[in-house]
Structures are given as C-alpha cells and as structure tokens.
Design an enzyme around this catalytic site. Structure first.
Site, mmCIF file in Angstrom:
data_model
loop_
_atom_site.group_PDB
_atom_site.id
_atom_site.type_symbol
_atom_site.label_atom_id
_atom_site.label_comp_id
_atom_site.label_asym_id
_atom_site.label_seq_id
_atom_site.Cartn_x
_atom_site.Cartn_y
_atom_site.Cartn_z
ATOM 1 N N ARG A 92 27.738 -0.047 21.515
ATOM 2 C CA ARG A 92 28.966 -0.560 22.148
ATOM 3 C C ARG A 92 30.202 0.111 21.549
ATOM 4 O O ARG A 92 31.157 0.403 22.264
ATOM 5 C CB ARG A 92 29.036 -2.074 21.994
ATOM 6 C CG ARG A 92 28.037 -2.804 22.873
ATOM 7 C CD ARG A 92 28.288 -4.309 22.925
ATOM 8 N NE ARG A 92 27.474 -4.893 23.974
ATOM 9 C CZ ARG A 92 26.200 -5.262 23.832
ATOM 10 N NH1 ARG A 92 25.620 -5.138 22.654
ATOM 11 N NH2 ARG A 92 25.522 -5.771 24.843
ATOM 12 N N SER B 85 32.901 -12.508 22.684
ATOM 13 C CA SER B 85 31.770 -11.902 23.384
ATOM 14 C C SER B 85 31.362 -10.627 22.674
ATOM 15 O O SER B 85 32.174 -9.976 22.013
ATOM 16 C CB SER B 85 32.142 -11.572 24.835
ATOM 17 O OG SER B 85 33.136 -10.557 24.871
ATOM 18 N N LYS B 86 30.079 -10.262 22.822
ATOM 19 C CA LYS B 86 29.578 -9.087 22.130
ATOM 20 C C LYS B 86 30.134 -7.784 22.690
ATOM 21 O O LYS B 86 30.033 -6.751 22.028
ATOM 22 C CB LYS B 86 28.044 -9.069 22.177
ATOM 23 C CG LYS B 86 27.445 -9.042 23.565
ATOM 24 C CD LYS B 86 25.940 -9.250 23.472
ATOM 25 C CE LYS B 86 25.301 -9.378 24.843
ATOM 26 N NZ LYS B 86 23.865 -9.706 24.760
ATOM 27 N N ARG B 87 30.739 -7.822 23.868
ATOM 28 C CA ARG B 87 31.371 -6.615 24.398
ATOM 29 C C ARG B 87 32.584 -6.214 23.564
ATOM 30 O O ARG B 87 32.927 -5.047 23.486
ATOM 31 C CB ARG B 87 31.815 -6.827 25.854
ATOM 32 C CG ARG B 87 30.711 -6.735 26.885
ATOM 33 C CD ARG B 87 31.311 -6.623 28.277
ATOM 34 N NE ARG B 87 32.083 -5.409 28.423
ATOM 35 C CZ ARG B 87 33.129 -5.277 29.242
ATOM 36 N NH1 ARG B 87 33.542 -6.298 29.959
ATOM 37 N NH2 ARG B 87 33.760 -4.132 29.337
ATOM 38 N N ASN C 222 33.346 -7.916 20.300
ATOM 39 C CA ASN C 222 33.145 -8.241 18.890
ATOM 40 C C ASN C 222 31.656 -8.407 18.643
ATOM 41 O O ASN C 222 30.973 -9.029 19.458
ATOM 42 C CB ASN C 222 33.852 -9.557 18.524
ATOM 43 C CG ASN C 222 35.139 -9.350 17.753
ATOM 44 O OD1 ASN C 222 35.231 -8.487 16.881
ATOM 45 N ND2 ASN C 222 36.144 -10.131 18.071
#
Length: 504
Positions: free
Chosen positions: A468, A252-254, A256
C-alpha cells in the site's frame, strides 16, 4: 451489581488496533471497579473464520498487556465462549421469539429483495425490508416449511414512534423506528446474525456494560427491542468515539496500517502502543502523555472520555515510542528488546537461506538483509520505471496484489506464489514482469533474494503495508479509478474460477 464487560472480535483477519482500543477501555472500566473483563469469539462466519486468526487475536492482545478472566482459551462458568459452539442456544431463543410473535419467517428470494430495494431507491426511499412475509397465515408458513422453501427469520419492528435509550457518554439518544429495518436474526444457512447472538450471549454471560464503537449506535434500537421481547434487562450502553485517519475519515488500512501485528513487527514497544491507544479519547487527570497501563487503571474514569474523533497519527505514536525507548530502557534492556524483536537466532535462521549463496563475507549480510529489518522503503514514481510496464499497469499490479493478499488465509511461500502467479496469468503478464513492482514494494529494490520466501518470512502485516505504501509512492489511485479497477479485478477473479485449468 457485579461489573462485567467483554470484547467480542471476529477471527476473520488481522487483529485490528480498533479492537485493541475498545478492549482497553472495556478492561479499564471493569477492573477499575473490581469487575471482570471477558473475551468472546464471534465466529459465526464459518467461511472466513480461521483458527490461525483466533490465535493471533489472543497473541496480539496479550502482547499489549491486555488479559481476560474468561474466554475460549481460559474457560469460565458462562462458556462456551465461541459462538460456533452455541448454535443450539441461538436456535432455542429465536424459536422462542417466533412462538411469541416477535419474529417471523421470511421467504423472499435474494432477487425479490434486490428488486424491492431498487424500487424503493427509485422512489427516493431508504431501502429496507417491506414486511411482505408478515401477511402469510400460519398454514401458508407451515406449507412452505414442509416444502423446504429457503427462509430467514426476521424480527418485528414497530412502524411508528421512536426508540429512546441512554448512553453513558452521550445521554439520551432517540432514533425513529422508521429508520430501523426488520433485522434478519437467523440466516438461511441456520447461522445467527450478530444482533441475535450478541444479545443472547451478553444476557447469558451477565454482561453489565456494553462498551463498543459509535458505529453501533444505530443498532442499539434493535438490541433494546430484543431485550424487551425476551423480557430481559439491557446492559448499560457506552459508545466510544471511532479512531480516525488524519483526514478525519474512519481509520482504514488504505490510509493507516490497522493490524496490531504490524506495529509489533515494526519494532514498537507494546507499552507505547497501549499508552497511545489510551490517549485516544481519554487523558490522565494530570494530563500526562506518557503513562503505563497500571497508571491508566488507577486513574480511570469513563466519564473522562472525549467524544471528538481521536486521530490515529503514526508520527505521534513514533514520538511516544521513542520516549519509551529512551526513558525506560537501559542499554541491557534495549539489547534484550531488539533481540526479542528480530535479531535473534530463530529469526536469523529463517533469513539465512535467502542470502547464504550471495554472501562472501559476513559484512555482506547487512546490505542484503536490510529490507528485512526496516520499515517502509523510501520510494518514488521513479523507483518503478520499467522498460515494459507503464505506470498504469504498475499501479494495477500493486492494487490487484493488495486485494488478493488481503484475502489470503494461509500465508506460505507456495500459497503466495500460486495466488500471484494466477493474477499474472489473468492480466496476461509474464511472472517476472508482474513481480517487478512487488520486488520494489517489498524489498525497496528491483531485484534481490527470492521474493516469495522473503514475503513469507516478513509476514502478511508488513508485506501488505509495504504494498500500500508503494502504491501511494507510484502515484496512488483515485476513487473513480479504484471503482473501475475493482470491477476489473472481480472479473479477473471470476475468470480464474471459471477456467482454473488455464491458471496451472
């Protein structure tokens, strides 16, 4: 039988590395057996699909060296290859299912369905459609249709027994029909769902093997049932293991960066990225870690895929990319690749307006533009110390901005300003104070060149990743806090939509 595989991405956001991973294995399987690899665009979500996103899919997959023999941009005998251009086909087939008694009109309202699910959950049951419209007589159905009552079309599902199907990697899989919902096939807006369009398109495009992520295993019974209802043979199924974060959760972009463009803009070689994706769940016969796409094609065997969840580890990717740079690029090629990446006239021309007024000698350029040619800035909580903003607000600004920028469809200087200025007003912060944590996140410093111009040039993939990264450096957000902030953010967005005049 001619082998034909496909990849069918949705043009609704950044091109995902998971899409490239599945595309790679589809391409290798087909080409290794003398078959064809097809690209289809699943753009039935017309509110989120964009032409820009579609083009980015084309560009990013080709950057990796993945190409297709049929698709929206190259044509083919089984077109059109965009689902939005195939509406008549889907309507024809869903009508056929209704006429045969395999599908039915459902007139339940959203509130009725919501109440139904709440009651089921209160009883400890798995929420799913209860078949309430199945008892309507043909006359009742026609009367409601004549009155213009909104409806969807659902497929019928057996109440007893189980579905069995074979997976190329996993053998026979059995799933009880009790776990399968009566899937919506045609939505209230007349658009098909993924399940209907996917089955119809795969059949009409003569797809022989469907190689997809393991998250689709539970949808296989619905698809098998549709093939049976239509009287068609189902393609062979193969469910690839999902890419994982280092903590084994789904990539997930959270945790990676997941956009292919992020890795392109960070200066990774496409050969290294495709090599790394190939290693995810598969290995060469000689177990070599470094190999070309052609070497993978020459040695490919789908039965050598490992089912353990492959971990997408950027440190391992960095190591592999370094091997490619050192071992495959001579000095001349190295210089050419760097120029192609960022140090070229077109790219510098976009950056010059950011710094020209602050330059007194050319040696000033590197310090001023260092953040434009870097990866993730080195940050800590101390980097965000501010005389007016507490750490809680710093993190909220970063999280709200990340959410807002995730949904931004057109990445321009004015668009960035409008979106972030509106959130600043909604949380009652002066724009200068609101932008402080974003300056730190994007440039690594509390001030610098015009922020919105810099963000526009850096592009969405790097900017989102840096925000992030900054959020974690500022202390991160717990799941409980994230849930709370999400509710607050939704309220902020709702207030902004209700009172746009206050956001001017």
């Amino acid at each position: 039988m001619s082998v034909r595989t496909r990849i069918a991405p949705s043009p609704t956001g950044d091109p995902h590395v998971g899409t490239a991973y599945v595309a790679l294995f589809n391409l290798c399987f087909a080409r290794s057996l003398g078959g064809e690899f097809i690209l289809r665009i699943e753009d039935t979500d017309q509110t989120r699909s964009t032409v820009e996103s579609e083009q980015t899919i084309f560009d990013s997959l080709r950057w990796l060296g993945l190409d297709w023999s049929e698709g929206p941009d190259v044509g083919g005998q089984f077109g059109p290859y965009r689902q939005s251009e195939r509406m008549d086909i889907y309507h024809q087939h869903v009508t056929e299912l209704v006429d045969k008694g395999h599908a039915f009109y459902c007139f339940a309202t959203p509130k009725e369905l919501d109440d139904m699910r709440k009651e089921q959950m209160a009883r400890g049951e798995t929420p799913k459609y209860d078949g309430r419209s199945l008892g309507l007589s043909p006359a009742d159905v026609q009367e409601r249709l004549d009155d213009g009552v909104p409806y969807v079309i659902r497929m019928k599902v057996p109440e007893e027994g189980s579905c069995k199907f074979n997976d190329m990697l996993r053998g026979e899989i059995e799933i009880p029909w009790a776990q399968i919902d009566m899937q919506v096939l045609l939505k209230a807006d007349g658009m098909p769902t993924y399940h209907l369009a996917n089955v119809v398109d795969d059949h009409l495009m003569e797809i022989s093997h469907v190689i997809r992520g393991e998250e689709w295993i539970n949808s296989a019974p619905k698809h098998q049932l549709l093939y049976e209802y239509f009287g068609w043979d189902m393609p062979q199924l193969c469910h690839m293991p999902l890419l994982r974060n280092t903590d084994k959760s789904k990539l997930s972009k959270r945790k990676n960066p997941t956009s292919i463009n992020y890795y392109r803009e960070m200066g990774y070689l496409p050969e290294a990225v495709i090599n790394y994706l190939g290693r995810m769940g598969w290995s060469m016969p000689n177990e070599a870690e470094k190999f070309t796409l052609q070497e993978m094609l020459d040695n490919f065997d789908i039965n050598n895929v490992h089912l353990g969840g492959p971990v997408f580890d950027t440190e391992k990717l960095d190591w592999l990319n370094g091997c490619w740079i050192r071992e495959d690029l001579d000095d001349s090629e190295f210089a050419s690749r760097v120029a192609d990446w960022a140090i070229n006239r077109d790219n510098l021309s976009r950056m010059i307006p950011l710094i020209k007024e602050r330059v007194e000698k050319f040696s000033d350029i590197a310090p001023l533009l260092g953040f434009m040619l870097s990866g993730m800035p080195t940050l800590s909580e101390a980097s965000f110390e501010h005389k007016k903003l507490e750490n809680d607000m710093i993190r909220r600004v970063l999280q709200y901005s990340a959410w807002r920028l995730d949904g931004l469809r057109h990445w321009t200087r004015d668009g960035l300003y409008n979106e972030l200025n509106q959130i600043a007003l909604a949380v009652d912060l002066k724009l200068k104070d609101f932008l402080f944590p974003l300056f730190v996140a994007v440039t690594g410093a509390p001030s610098g060149p015009p922020l919105f111009d810099a963000m526009a040039i850096l592009g969405p993939d790097l900017v989102r990743a840096r925000i992030r990264h900054a959020l974690q450096a500022a202390g991160g957000v717990s799941k409980k806090q994230l849930k709370k902030w999400d509710k607050e953010y939704q309220q902020v967005c709702a207030n902004r939509e209700k009172h746009p005049e206050e956001q001017a």
